[in-house]
Write an enzyme that holds these catalytic residues in place. Sequence first.
Site, PDB file in Angstrom:
ATOM      1  N   ARG A 239     -32.071  17.140  -8.176  1.00 31.79           N
ATOM      2  CA  ARG A 239     -30.902  16.563  -9.518  1.00 31.79           C
ATOM      3  C   ARG A 239     -31.443  17.395 -11.072  1.00 31.79           C
ATOM      4  NH1 ARG A 239     -32.873  10.525  -8.595  1.00 31.79           N
ATOM      5  NH2 ARG A 239     -31.679  11.724  -5.815  1.00 31.79           N
TER       6      ARG A 239
ATOM      7  N   SER B 192     -36.124  15.177  -4.722  1.00 28.79           N
ATOM      8  CA  SER B 192     -34.454  15.882  -5.082  1.00 28.79           C
ATOM      9  C   SER B 192     -34.282  16.645  -5.799  1.00 28.79           C
ATOM     10  CB  SER B 192     -33.115  14.659  -6.307  1.00 28.79           C
ATOM     11  OG  SER B 192     -32.893  15.275  -6.582  1.00 28.79           O
TER      12      SER B 192
ATOM     13  N   ASP C  52     -29.185  20.661  -3.462  1.00 27.26           N
ATOM     14  CA  ASP C  52     -29.221  19.444  -3.324  1.00 27.26           C
ATOM     15  C   ASP C  52     -30.530  20.046  -2.506  1.00 27.26           C
ATOM     16  OD1 ASP C  52     -27.737  16.778  -1.947  1.00 27.26           O
ATOM     17  OD2 ASP C  52     -29.303  17.623  -0.544  1.00 27.26           O
TER      18      ASP C  52
ATOM     19  N   ASP D 198     -19.152  14.189  -1.580  1.00 29.20           N
ATOM     20  CA  ASP D 198     -20.113  13.299  -0.569  1.00 29.20           C
ATOM     21  C   ASP D 198     -20.302  12.161  -0.776  1.00 29.20           C
ATOM     22  OD1 ASP D 198     -21.875  15.154  -1.608  1.00 29.20           O
ATOM     23  OD2 ASP D 198     -22.552  16.253   0.613  1.00 29.20           O
ATOM     24  N   HIS D 199     -21.276  12.076  -1.975  1.00 28.44           N
ATOM     25  CA  HIS D 199     -22.474  11.616  -2.498  1.00 28.44           C
ATOM     26  C   HIS D 199     -22.307  10.355  -3.531  1.00 28.44           C
ATOM     27  CE1 HIS D 199     -25.480  14.291  -1.957  1.00 28.44           C
ATOM     28  NE2 HIS D 199     -26.355  14.317  -2.648  1.00 28.44           N
TER      29      HIS D 199
ATOM     30  N   ARG E   8     -35.694   9.975   3.169  1.00 28.36           N
ATOM     31  CA  ARG E   8     -36.545   9.423   2.231  1.00 28.36           C
ATOM     32  C   ARG E   8     -36.249   8.099   2.207  1.00 28.36           C
ATOM     33  NH1 ARG E   8     -34.604  14.029  -1.950  1.00 28.36           N
ATOM     34  NH2 ARG E   8     -35.834  15.475  -1.313  1.00 28.36           N
TER      35      ARG E   8
HETATM   36  C1  MIC Z   1     -30.736  13.052  -2.874  1.00 30.48           C
HETATM   37  O1  MIC Z   1     -30.915  12.939  -1.800  1.00 30.48           O
HETATM   38  O2  MIC Z   1     -32.113  12.616  -3.405  1.00 30.48           O
HETATM   39  C2  MIC Z   1     -30.233  14.007  -3.371  1.00 30.48           C
HETATM   40  C3  MIC Z   1     -29.069  12.680  -3.824  1.00 30.48           C
HETATM   41  O3  MIC Z   1     -29.088  14.133  -2.136  1.00 30.48           O
HETATM   42  C4  MIC Z   1     -30.904  14.100  -3.896  1.00 30.48           C
HETATM   43  C5  MIC Z   1     -28.922  15.323  -5.465  1.00 30.48           C
HETATM   44  C6  MIC Z   1     -28.955  14.660  -6.071  1.00 30.48           C
HETATM   45  O4  MIC Z   1     -29.869  13.767  -6.410  1.00 30.48           O
HETATM   46  O5  MIC Z   1     -27.402  14.852  -6.322  1.00 30.48           O
HETATM   47  C7  MIC Z   1     -31.303  15.411  -3.240  1.00 30.48           C
HETATM   48  O6  MIC Z   1     -31.861  16.003  -2.021  1.00 30.48           O
HETATM   49  O7  MIC Z   1     -31.403  17.225  -4.554  1.00 30.48           O
HETATM   50 FE1  SF4 Z   2     -26.921  13.137   0.775  1.00 33.51          FE
HETATM   51 FE2  SF4 Z   2     -29.079  13.858   0.117  1.00 33.51          FE
HETATM   52 FE3  SF4 Z   2     -28.808  11.507   1.462  1.00 33.51          FE
HETATM   53 FE4  SF4 Z   2     -28.637  13.995   2.716  1.00 33.51          FE
HETATM   54  S1  SF4 Z   2     -30.691  13.306   1.503  1.00 33.51           S
HETATM   55  S2  SF4 Z   2     -27.177  12.449   2.899  1.00 33.51           S
HETATM   56  S3  SF4 Z   2     -27.850  15.269   0.408  1.00 33.51           S
HETATM   57  S4  SF4 Z   2     -28.617  11.844  -0.436  1.00 33.51           S
END
Ligand code: MIC
Ligand code: SF4
Length: 645
Positions: free
Chosen positions: A537, A535, A119, A64-65, A379
């Site tokens: 990550r 995140s 995630d 999905d990313h 975010r």
């Molecule tokens: C995000 O919302 O920051 C992400 C991208 O979903 C991350 C995961 C990532 O960095 O791959 C998260 O929230 O953990």
């Molecule tokens: Fe995707 Fe993270 Fe954004 Fe949710 S917050 S839509 S998991 S990138």
Amino acid sequence: MGLTLTEKILKAHVVDGEFVKGSEIGIRIDQTLTQDATGTMAYLEYEAMGVPRVKTERSVAYIDHNTLQSGFENADDHRFIGSVAKKHGIYFSRPGNGICHQVHLERFGVPGKTLIGSDSHTPTGGGIGMIAIGAGGLDVAVAMGGGAYYITYPKIVKVELKGKLSPWVAAKDVILEVLRRMSVKGGVGKVIEYCGEGVKSLSVPERATITNMGAELGATTSIFPSDEVTLEFLKAQERAEAWQELKADEDAVYDEELVIDLSSLAPMAACPHSPDNIKSSEELAGMKIDQVCIGSCTNSSLMDMMKVAYILKGKTVHPDVSLSIAPGSKQVLNMLAKNGALSDMIDAGARILESACGPCIGMGQSPNSKGISLRTFNRNFEGRSGTKDGQIYLVSPETAAASAIAGVFTDPRTLGDMPKFQLPEVFEINDNMIVPPASEEEMDSVEILRGPNIKPYPETAPLAEDIACKVSLKVGDNITTDHIMPAGAKILPLRSNIPAISKHCFTVCDEAFPERAKALGKSIIVGGANYGQGSSREHAALAPLYLGVKAVVVKSFARIHRANLINAGILPLTFVNEADYDKIDQGDDIEILGVRKAVSEGTVQLTLTDKTKGLEIPLLCELTGRTRDIMLAGGLLDYTREALK
Ligand code: MIC
Ligand code: SF4
């Protein structure tokens, strides 16, 4: 003494440690999820552990990313994850099927079960009564292999909801209110448990909006009870058998309490650049806007989209505004297509995006320079949108849609009467984009498809006796993982290639950092409070590992990032006296002697000698028995390999 809902579920899953507040407990994990941006690494780690088939009740790999495929990298990663999933007993949600948290809620979430996901918004599952926690990829790999997941027995915050939301006031406004009261640091070490008569008036997707964005409080997770409303949702997903009633005991004891009268709430927004920078719609009304983005795992359910379509119907998006909409899942998109709501959106001039994270993770739709963008996401960290000086406001879908038409920030209550929006009795069920794993008989013949962008896990080494090096970087408070390891369309394709992605590490704060750290060979980073928020990550730990970072010394850490540092074998240290932060500078020569001895003996206090300044600075090294062993081994992968021998 009665138990909270959180305690009931944790108690039923605890497999290691003492069930007392503040101590570390290991819990059995029933379900896991991964997404593609963290998934490749998680599956490389899973492979390195050598467990043939996952031991969980249900593991799902979502794509999905990284769905913007502007080179071979992402498509290769998708194929790799698909093949690993097939071989090792994991369900594979294909690109186009939707955002992991939305799809998981619809098709797999089960009240009372535990879920960890690579995630940070995995707590979305709390909306359906799960203990759902965001974790690093390596923790998820270990859980898939049957290992326990370790958390500190949390403090439990009771949020009592009273009354009912007024028309056009949304679940998003509830969580923005919680963020206003508790801040982005307020939830660290805590589970937020919702209860009270107001809960009944919120549907499961609305509850999920609230638990999803509980991640922004820094909370371990958030949870709602499982009640009649949960049953209705599960019935509509044709999964009624997954339901059980779950709630806290009447006499449960909480560590903190908050009361929110839903009827007193009004629409609000989180202003740049932090989800807790809340202003009311009165303060913002009339502000000219450039862009509106609707979607993300926070606000992309069918109900959200139906409200948006209702507001857009028969209107035209303001000429100065670009409106994009990404429905959260194939189920949502397809239902909008069938009931005509999609056509209302298209008619109004919305730019329809595929069901994926999209703009939320900087995959396209970056705003114009200094552009003001209203987004229904969770975010708004600086630069995350892909435009460094973009001004991102987080709002409800109702506020977003009303503003898109007006061209200025608009309180949706000015729209007049609100019709009753109701969840359908049955959702459109079609799981044809979820590929089941190969059977036990066939799994051995499945070939793993690896592209050239996929590089192995960086080299690790057991913890050294001493740390003697320079400070390669000093940063301030509230450093996010988007600062440490930025995402976006250019960098995300490198998630399975640590040497390449580390060239972007911390470049948001200091362009020269990667080169400098690499040249130093060994170094430490100094930071402020709430270091590593955001995140899950693990790249925010793996890139520093690759660049030779041995320890991170800060005022305080965010939970998942601290765990990721330990998993990567990087020592997380805190100042005994926060004022010492001011005394140490980038470029200073430092020494922390006897590190290995201290960790193996469980000594909490260490001394950092700043040789440049001629100063001694006391530090805390707070590790538990298990995390001490992980550190000594050089990280969780080495520790697990040892344990499996
Ligand atoms: C995000 O919302 O920051 C992400 C991208 O979903 C991350 C995961 C990532 O960095 O791959 C998260 O929230 O953990
Ligand atoms: Fe995707 Fe993270 Fe954004 Fe949710 S917050 S839509 S998991 S990138």
